[in-house]
Write an enzyme that holds these catalytic residues in place. Structure first.
Site, short mmCIF file in Angstrom:
data_model
loop_
_atom_site.label_atom_id
_atom_site.label_comp_id
_atom_site.label_asym_id
_atom_site.label_seq_id
_atom_site.Cartn_x
_atom_site.Cartn_y
_atom_site.Cartn_z
N LYS A 1 51.75 89.59 78.35
CA LYS A 1 52.89 90.33 78.25
C LYS A 1 52.70 91.74 78.99
O LYS A 1 53.58 92.09 79.90
CB LYS A 1 53.58 90.36 76.94
CG LYS A 1 54.18 89.10 76.56
CD LYS A 1 54.70 89.23 75.18
CE LYS A 1 55.41 87.85 74.68
NZ LYS A 1 55.50 87.70 73.34
N LYS B 1 53.00 76.53 82.84
CA LYS B 1 53.55 76.19 81.53
C LYS B 1 55.10 76.52 81.45
O LYS B 1 55.64 77.72 82.28
CB LYS B 1 52.99 77.02 80.43
CG LYS B 1 53.61 76.81 78.97
CD LYS B 1 53.13 78.07 78.10
CE LYS B 1 54.40 78.79 77.65
NZ LYS B 1 54.65 79.44 76.29
N LYS C 1 60.40 80.98 79.33
CA LYS C 1 61.42 81.93 80.01
C LYS C 1 60.98 82.76 80.67
O LYS C 1 61.46 83.50 81.70
CB LYS C 1 62.40 82.11 78.95
CG LYS C 1 61.71 82.72 77.51
CD LYS C 1 62.85 83.08 76.55
CE LYS C 1 62.03 83.65 75.33
NZ LYS C 1 61.26 82.76 74.70
P1 ADP Z 1 58.80 81.13 76.05
O1 ADP Z 1 57.32 80.78 76.50
O2 ADP Z 1 59.84 80.29 76.72
O3 ADP Z 1 59.01 82.44 75.63
P2 ADP Z 1 58.36 80.98 73.07
O4 ADP Z 1 57.08 81.77 73.22
O5 ADP Z 1 59.61 81.45 72.50
O6 ADP Z 1 58.61 80.44 74.49
O7 ADP Z 1 57.89 79.60 72.25
C1 ADP Z 1 58.74 79.25 71.10
C2 ADP Z 1 58.01 77.79 70.60
O8 ADP Z 1 58.10 76.67 71.65
C3 ADP Z 1 56.45 78.48 70.20
O9 ADP Z 1 55.94 77.25 69.21
C4 ADP Z 1 55.76 77.75 71.67
O10 ADP Z 1 54.33 77.38 71.39
C5 ADP Z 1 56.59 76.36 71.85
N1 ADP Z 1 56.63 76.43 73.49
C6 ADP Z 1 57.32 77.17 74.49
N2 ADP Z 1 56.89 76.83 75.63
C7 ADP Z 1 56.28 75.71 75.48
C8 ADP Z 1 55.87 74.66 76.45
N3 ADP Z 1 56.14 74.78 77.82
N4 ADP Z 1 54.91 73.62 75.97
C9 ADP Z 1 54.87 73.39 74.76
N5 ADP Z 1 55.53 74.45 73.73
C10 ADP Z 1 56.00 75.27 74.11
#
Ligand code: ADP
Ligand code: TRP
Length: 321
Positions: free
Chosen positions: A110, A189, A192
Protein backbone atom coordinates in the site's frame (compact mmCIF):
# COMPACT_ATOMS: atom_id res chain seq x y z
CA UNK A 1 -15.43 -25.00 16.05
CA UNK A 2 -15.44 -21.19 16.13
CA UNK A 3 -15.04 -19.54 12.72
CA UNK A 4 -14.44 -15.86 12.08
CA UNK A 5 -13.79 -13.58 9.14
CA UNK A 6 -14.21 -9.96 8.12
CA UNK A 7 -14.35 -7.83 5.02
CA UNK A 8 -13.67 -4.11 4.68
CA UNK A 9 -16.35 -1.75 3.38
CA UNK A 10 -13.77 -0.04 1.23
CA UNK A 11 -15.28 -0.52 -2.23
CA UNK A 12 -17.55 -2.62 -4.40
CA UNK A 13 -17.29 -6.37 -3.84
CA UNK A 14 -15.93 -8.42 -6.72
CA UNK A 15 -15.51 -12.02 -7.83
CA UNK A 16 -12.16 -12.29 -5.99
CA UNK A 17 -13.86 -11.37 -2.73
CA UNK A 18 -16.68 -13.78 -3.44
CA UNK A 19 -14.66 -16.89 -4.33
CA UNK A 20 -11.73 -16.15 -2.01
CA UNK A 21 -13.59 -15.17 1.12
CA UNK A 22 -17.40 -14.97 0.95
CA UNK A 23 -18.22 -18.35 -0.56
CA UNK A 24 -15.88 -20.31 1.77
CA UNK A 25 -17.25 -18.36 4.75
CA UNK A 26 -20.85 -19.02 3.75
CA UNK A 27 -20.11 -22.73 3.37
CA UNK A 28 -18.52 -22.83 6.81
CA UNK A 29 -21.61 -21.39 8.52
CA UNK A 30 -22.97 -24.98 8.57
CA UNK A 31 -19.79 -26.39 10.08
CA UNK A 32 -19.51 -24.53 13.34
CA UNK A 33 -20.22 -21.34 15.22
CA UNK A 34 -19.47 -18.63 12.67
CA UNK A 35 -19.00 -14.89 13.14
CA UNK A 36 -18.66 -12.58 10.13
CA UNK A 37 -18.26 -8.84 10.31
CA UNK A 38 -17.91 -5.69 8.25
CA UNK A 39 -14.49 -4.25 9.11
CA UNK A 40 -15.46 -0.58 9.18
CA UNK A 41 -12.71 0.40 11.65
CA UNK A 42 -10.19 -1.09 9.21
CA UNK A 43 -11.66 0.86 6.31
CA UNK A 44 -10.67 4.05 8.15
CA UNK A 45 -7.03 3.40 7.26
CA UNK A 46 -7.67 4.11 3.59
CA UNK A 47 -11.13 5.72 3.19
CA UNK A 48 -11.72 9.20 4.56
CA UNK A 49 -15.30 9.92 3.53
CA UNK A 50 -17.98 9.25 6.16
CA UNK A 51 -20.91 9.04 3.75
CA UNK A 52 -19.00 6.70 1.48
CA UNK A 53 -18.24 4.45 4.45
CA UNK A 54 -21.95 4.33 5.39
CA UNK A 55 -22.89 3.53 1.82
CA UNK A 56 -20.21 0.84 1.43
CA UNK A 57 -21.17 -0.71 4.75
CA UNK A 58 -24.80 -0.94 3.68
CA UNK A 59 -23.71 -2.51 0.39
CA UNK A 60 -21.48 -5.12 2.00
CA UNK A 61 -24.33 -6.08 4.32
CA UNK A 62 -26.72 -6.48 1.40
CA UNK A 63 -24.18 -8.32 -0.76
CA UNK A 64 -23.18 -10.81 1.91
CA UNK A 65 -26.76 -11.61 2.89
CA UNK A 66 -27.80 -11.87 -0.78
CA UNK A 67 -24.94 -14.30 -1.44
CA UNK A 68 -26.20 -16.64 1.25
CA UNK A 69 -24.90 -15.59 4.64
CA UNK A 70 -27.69 -16.87 6.88
CA UNK A 71 -28.15 -14.76 10.01
CA UNK A 72 -29.93 -17.70 11.66
CA UNK A 73 -26.70 -19.67 11.39
CA UNK A 74 -23.91 -17.09 11.50
CA UNK A 75 -23.52 -13.99 13.65
CA UNK A 76 -23.24 -11.04 11.25
CA UNK A 77 -22.27 -7.62 12.58
CA UNK A 78 -20.41 -4.38 12.12
CA UNK A 79 -16.96 -4.26 13.74
CA UNK A 80 -17.45 -0.80 15.25
CA UNK A 81 -20.53 -2.02 17.14
CA UNK A 82 -18.13 -4.04 19.28
CA UNK A 83 -15.57 -1.50 20.57
CA UNK A 84 -13.86 -4.24 22.61
CA UNK A 85 -11.88 -4.96 19.42
CA UNK A 86 -10.09 -1.65 19.84
CA UNK A 87 -9.29 -2.15 23.48
CA UNK A 88 -7.75 -5.54 22.83
CA UNK A 89 -5.87 -4.07 19.90
CA UNK A 90 -4.12 -1.72 22.31
CA UNK A 91 -3.19 -4.53 24.69
CA UNK A 92 -1.70 -6.51 21.79
CA UNK A 93 0.11 -3.54 20.30
CA UNK A 94 2.21 -3.18 23.44
CA UNK A 95 3.62 -6.65 22.75
CA UNK A 96 4.05 -6.19 19.02
CA UNK A 97 7.59 -5.55 17.78
CA UNK A 98 7.78 -2.83 15.10
CA UNK A 99 9.69 -5.22 12.84
CA UNK A 100 6.75 -7.62 12.69
CA UNK A 101 4.58 -4.90 11.18
CA UNK A 102 7.35 -3.54 8.97
CA UNK A 103 7.57 -6.94 7.30
CA UNK A 104 3.86 -7.10 6.37
CA UNK A 105 3.37 -7.26 2.57
CA UNK A 106 0.04 -5.52 2.67
CA UNK A 107 1.54 -2.45 4.37
CA UNK A 108 4.54 -2.47 2.07
CA UNK A 109 2.34 -2.78 -1.05
CA UNK A 110 0.00 0.00 0.00
CA UNK A 111 2.78 2.45 0.80
CA UNK A 112 4.61 1.48 -2.40
CA UNK A 113 1.45 2.44 -4.30
CA UNK A 114 1.56 5.87 -2.71
CA UNK A 115 -0.96 5.54 0.14
CA UNK A 116 0.19 7.82 2.95
CA UNK A 117 1.35 5.64 5.80
CA UNK A 118 -0.81 6.69 8.71
CA UNK A 119 -0.34 4.93 12.02
CA UNK A 120 -3.62 3.03 11.57
CA UNK A 121 -2.43 1.50 8.31
CA UNK A 122 0.79 0.41 10.00
CA UNK A 123 -1.09 -1.04 12.98
CA UNK A 124 -3.76 -2.67 10.78
CA UNK A 125 -2.63 -6.26 11.50
CA UNK A 126 -2.80 -5.66 15.27
CA UNK A 127 -6.47 -4.66 15.04
CA UNK A 128 -7.04 -7.67 12.84
CA UNK A 129 -5.40 -9.88 15.48
CA UNK A 130 -7.74 -8.41 18.07
CA UNK A 131 -10.75 -9.10 15.80
CA UNK A 132 -9.81 -12.75 15.73
CA UNK A 133 -8.58 -13.31 19.28
CA UNK A 134 -11.50 -11.56 20.97
CA UNK A 135 -13.78 -14.40 19.83
CA UNK A 136 -11.45 -17.32 20.59
CA UNK A 137 -11.69 -18.05 16.86
CA UNK A 138 -10.02 -21.22 15.65
CA UNK A 139 -10.55 -20.98 11.90
CA UNK A 140 -10.22 -17.86 9.74
CA UNK A 141 -11.39 -18.28 6.11
CA UNK A 142 -9.60 -15.71 3.91
CA UNK A 143 -7.88 -15.33 0.55
CA UNK A 144 -4.13 -15.94 0.31
CA UNK A 145 -3.23 -12.26 0.65
CA UNK A 146 -4.42 -12.34 4.29
CA UNK A 147 -2.30 -15.31 5.32
CA UNK A 148 0.50 -13.19 6.72
CA UNK A 149 -1.96 -11.21 8.85
CA UNK A 150 -3.21 -14.42 10.43
CA UNK A 151 0.41 -15.38 11.11
CA UNK A 152 0.91 -12.05 12.91
CA UNK A 153 -2.22 -12.89 14.92
CA UNK A 154 -0.77 -16.25 15.97
CA UNK A 155 2.48 -14.56 16.91
CA UNK A 156 0.76 -11.93 19.05
CA UNK A 157 -1.45 -14.52 20.76
CA UNK A 158 1.64 -16.52 21.66
CA UNK A 159 3.47 -13.45 22.93
CA UNK A 160 0.51 -12.49 25.12
CA UNK A 161 0.17 -16.04 26.44
CA UNK A 162 3.88 -16.10 27.27
CA UNK A 163 3.85 -12.74 28.97
CA UNK A 164 0.60 -13.08 30.93
CA UNK A 165 -0.33 -16.76 30.98
CA UNK A 166 -2.66 -18.83 28.74
CA UNK A 167 -5.31 -16.41 27.55
CA UNK A 168 -5.86 -16.76 23.80
CA UNK A 169 -6.68 -19.54 21.39
CA UNK A 170 -4.17 -19.79 18.52
CA UNK A 171 -6.13 -19.53 15.24
CA UNK A 172 -5.46 -21.04 11.81
CA UNK A 173 -6.06 -19.40 8.44
CA UNK A 174 -8.15 -21.49 6.10
CA UNK A 175 -7.24 -20.80 2.50
CA UNK A 176 -9.01 -22.66 -0.26
CA UNK A 177 -6.43 -23.84 -2.76
CA UNK A 178 -8.93 -23.58 -5.63
CA UNK A 179 -9.65 -19.90 -4.94
CA UNK A 180 -6.53 -18.65 -3.17
CA UNK A 181 -5.97 -15.94 -5.78
CA UNK A 182 -8.69 -15.20 -8.32
CA UNK A 183 -7.18 -13.41 -11.35
CA UNK A 184 -8.48 -10.05 -12.54
CA UNK A 185 -9.11 -9.02 -16.14
CA UNK A 186 -5.40 -8.21 -16.57
CA UNK A 187 -4.18 -11.48 -15.08
CA UNK A 188 -2.88 -9.98 -11.82
CA UNK A 189 -4.68 -10.80 -8.57
CA UNK A 190 -8.20 -9.37 -8.82
CA UNK A 191 -8.24 -6.36 -6.51
CA UNK A 192 -10.10 -3.08 -6.30
CA UNK A 193 -6.72 -1.38 -6.02
CA UNK A 194 -5.72 -2.58 -9.51
CA UNK A 195 -8.90 -1.58 -11.32
CA UNK A 196 -9.12 -5.10 -12.76
CA UNK A 197 -12.23 -6.40 -11.00
CA UNK A 198 -15.48 -7.95 -12.15
CA UNK A 199 -18.22 -6.93 -9.72
CA UNK A 200 -20.63 -9.41 -8.20
CA UNK A 201 -23.67 -7.18 -8.54
CA UNK A 202 -22.75 -4.80 -11.35
CA UNK A 203 -25.14 -3.83 -14.15
CA UNK A 204 -25.38 -6.30 -17.01
CA UNK A 205 -23.74 -4.01 -19.53
CA UNK A 206 -20.87 -3.09 -17.24
CA UNK A 207 -20.10 -6.71 -16.41
CA UNK A 208 -20.22 -7.68 -20.06
CA UNK A 209 -17.81 -4.87 -20.88
CA UNK A 210 -15.38 -5.99 -18.17
CA UNK A 211 -15.48 -9.59 -19.33
CA UNK A 212 -14.97 -8.56 -22.96
CA UNK A 213 -11.84 -6.66 -21.94
CA UNK A 214 -10.10 -9.61 -20.26
CA UNK A 215 -6.56 -9.63 -21.58
CA UNK A 216 -5.83 -12.60 -23.87
CA UNK A 217 -3.06 -13.54 -26.28
CA UNK A 218 -3.32 -12.63 -29.96
CA UNK A 219 -4.06 -16.05 -31.49
CA UNK A 220 -6.82 -16.05 -34.09
CA UNK A 221 -10.10 -17.89 -33.86
CA UNK A 222 -8.95 -20.65 -36.19
CA UNK A 223 -5.80 -21.57 -34.30
CA UNK A 224 -5.96 -24.56 -31.93
CA UNK A 225 -5.08 -23.54 -28.38
CA UNK A 226 -3.65 -26.57 -26.59
CA UNK A 227 -2.88 -24.50 -23.47
CA UNK A 228 -6.44 -23.12 -23.22
CA UNK A 229 -6.82 -24.16 -19.55
CA UNK A 230 -4.22 -21.57 -18.55
CA UNK A 231 -5.77 -18.29 -19.67
CA UNK A 232 -7.51 -15.74 -17.40
CA UNK A 233 -10.98 -16.11 -18.84
CA UNK A 234 -10.86 -19.90 -18.41
CA UNK A 235 -9.69 -19.46 -14.81
CA UNK A 236 -12.77 -17.40 -14.09
CA UNK A 237 -15.05 -19.70 -16.11
CA UNK A 238 -14.00 -22.55 -13.86
CA UNK A 239 -15.58 -20.78 -10.89
CA UNK A 240 -18.91 -19.97 -12.50
CA UNK A 241 -19.64 -22.82 -14.95
CA UNK A 242 -20.49 -26.45 -14.27
CA UNK A 243 -17.90 -29.03 -15.20
CA UNK A 244 -19.56 -30.11 -18.45
CA UNK A 245 -19.78 -26.53 -19.75
CA UNK A 246 -16.20 -25.81 -18.75
CA UNK A 247 -14.91 -28.96 -20.46
CA UNK A 248 -16.94 -28.26 -23.57
CA UNK A 249 -15.41 -24.77 -23.95
CA UNK A 250 -11.96 -26.17 -23.18
CA UNK A 251 -12.19 -28.83 -25.87
CA UNK A 252 -13.46 -26.34 -28.45
CA UNK A 253 -10.59 -23.96 -27.77
CA UNK A 254 -8.08 -26.79 -27.99
CA UNK A 255 -9.54 -27.97 -31.28
CA UNK A 256 -9.42 -24.53 -32.95
CA UNK A 257 -12.15 -22.69 -34.82
CA UNK A 258 -13.38 -21.30 -31.52
CA UNK A 259 -12.02 -17.89 -30.54
CA UNK A 260 -11.65 -15.79 -27.43
CA UNK A 261 -14.80 -13.85 -28.37
CA UNK A 262 -16.78 -17.09 -28.10
CA UNK A 263 -15.09 -17.90 -24.83
CA UNK A 264 -15.90 -14.50 -23.35
CA UNK A 265 -19.51 -14.76 -24.47
CA UNK A 266 -19.78 -18.12 -22.68
CA UNK A 267 -18.06 -16.65 -19.64
CA UNK A 268 -20.46 -13.73 -19.47
CA UNK A 269 -23.53 -15.96 -19.76
CA UNK A 270 -22.31 -18.30 -17.05
CA UNK A 271 -21.20 -15.45 -14.80
CA UNK A 272 -24.54 -13.69 -15.10
CA UNK A 273 -26.43 -16.91 -14.43
CA UNK A 274 -24.19 -17.87 -11.51
CA UNK A 275 -25.23 -14.78 -9.55
CA UNK A 276 -28.87 -14.66 -10.79
CA UNK A 277 -30.43 -15.99 -7.62
CA UNK A 278 -28.30 -13.78 -5.39
CA UNK A 279 -29.21 -10.78 -7.55
CA UNK A 280 -32.90 -11.49 -6.97
CA UNK A 281 -32.39 -11.86 -3.22
CA UNK A 282 -30.43 -8.63 -3.15
CA UNK A 283 -33.29 -6.72 -4.73
CA UNK A 284 -35.66 -8.09 -2.10
CA UNK A 285 -33.27 -7.12 0.68
CA UNK A 286 -32.83 -3.66 -0.74
CA UNK A 287 -36.55 -3.14 -0.23
CA UNK A 288 -36.29 -4.39 3.30
CA UNK A 289 -33.48 -2.40 4.88
CA UNK A 290 -35.15 -2.58 8.29
CA UNK A 291 -34.55 -6.31 8.24
CA UNK A 292 -30.89 -5.81 7.31
CA UNK A 293 -30.38 -3.26 10.10
CA UNK A 294 -32.04 -5.58 12.57
CA UNK A 295 -29.76 -8.45 11.53
CA UNK A 296 -26.70 -6.29 12.22
CA UNK A 297 -28.10 -5.01 15.50
CA UNK A 298 -28.86 -8.49 16.81
CA UNK A 299 -25.53 -9.74 15.46
CA UNK A 300 -23.65 -7.04 17.35
CA UNK A 301 -25.48 -7.94 20.54
CA UNK A 302 -24.48 -11.60 20.24
CA UNK A 303 -20.92 -10.79 19.19
CA UNK A 304 -20.52 -8.41 22.08
CA UNK A 305 -21.66 -11.00 24.60
CA UNK A 306 -18.76 -13.24 23.47
CA UNK A 307 -16.22 -10.42 23.11
CA UNK A 308 -16.89 -8.99 26.55
CA UNK A 309 -16.05 -12.31 28.24
CA UNK A 310 -12.74 -12.67 26.39
CA UNK A 311 -11.95 -9.00 26.94
CA UNK A 312 -12.45 -9.47 30.66
CA UNK A 313 -10.17 -12.51 30.59
CA UNK A 314 -7.47 -10.49 28.79
CA UNK A 315 -7.81 -7.50 31.12
CA UNK A 316 -7.53 -9.71 34.12
CA UNK A 317 -4.49 -11.58 32.68
CA UNK A 318 -2.52 -8.37 32.22
CA UNK A 319 -3.56 -6.73 35.48
CA UNK A 320 -6.13 -4.24 34.25
CA UNK A 321 -8.83 -5.65 36.51
P1 ADP B 1 -9.11 -6.01 -2.44
O1 ADP B 1 -7.81 -6.67 -2.81
O2 ADP B 1 -10.03 -5.87 -3.61
O3 ADP B 1 -8.91 -4.72 -1.69
P2 ADP B 1 -9.76 -7.04 0.13
O4 ADP B 1 -8.34 -6.90 0.55
O5 ADP B 1 -10.78 -6.12 0.70
O6 ADP B 1 -9.85 -7.01 -1.45
O7 ADP B 1 -10.18 -8.55 0.42
C1 ADP B 1 -11.31 -9.00 1.13
C2 ADP B 1 -11.26 -10.52 1.19
O8 ADP B 1 -11.35 -11.07 -0.13
C3 ADP B 1 -9.96 -11.09 1.77
O9 ADP B 1 -10.25 -12.26 2.51
C4 ADP B 1 -9.15 -11.41 0.57
O10 ADP B 1 -8.20 -12.42 0.82
C5 ADP B 1 -10.20 -11.87 -0.41
N1 ADP B 1 -9.77 -11.58 -1.78
C6 ADP B 1 -9.66 -10.36 -2.36
N2 ADP B 1 -9.22 -10.47 -3.63
C7 ADP B 1 -9.06 -11.79 -3.87
C8 ADP B 1 -8.64 -12.56 -5.00
N3 ADP B 1 -8.32 -11.97 -6.15
N4 ADP B 1 -8.58 -13.89 -4.89
C9 ADP B 1 -8.92 -14.51 -3.72
N5 ADP B 1 -9.33 -13.85 -2.63
C10 ADP B 1 -9.40 -12.52 -2.68
N1 TRP C 1 -7.87 -7.54 6.52
C1 TRP C 1 -9.00 -8.20 5.94
C2 TRP C 1 -9.09 -7.81 4.46
O1 TRP C 1 -8.69 -6.75 4.05
C3 TRP C 1 -10.29 -7.84 6.63
C4 TRP C 1 -10.28 -8.25 8.05
C5 TRP C 1 -10.24 -7.42 9.13
C6 TRP C 1 -10.30 -9.58 8.56
N2 TRP C 1 -10.25 -8.15 10.29
C7 TRP C 1 -10.29 -9.46 9.97
C8 TRP C 1 -10.34 -10.84 7.97
C9 TRP C 1 -10.28 -10.60 10.81
C10 TRP C 1 -10.34 -11.96 8.80
C11 TRP C 1 -10.31 -11.85 10.21
O2 TRP C 1 -9.61 -8.56 3.70
Amino acid sequence: MRILSGIQPSGILHAGNYFGMMKPSIELQDKGEALYFIADYHSMTSLFDAEQRRENTRRVALDFLACGLDPEKAIFFKQSDVPEHVELSWMLSTLCPMGLLERCHSFKDKTARGLTANHGLFAYPVLMAADILIYDAEVVPVGKDQKQHVEVTRDLAQKFNQAYGETFVIPDAQIREDAATVPGIDGQKMSKSYDNTIDIFGAEKAIKKRIMSIVMDSRTMEEPKPDAGENNAMHILKYVADEATYNDVLEKLKAGGFGYGHLKKALFENYWEFFAEARKRREELENNLDFVNEVLRKGAEKARSIASVVNKRARSACGLD
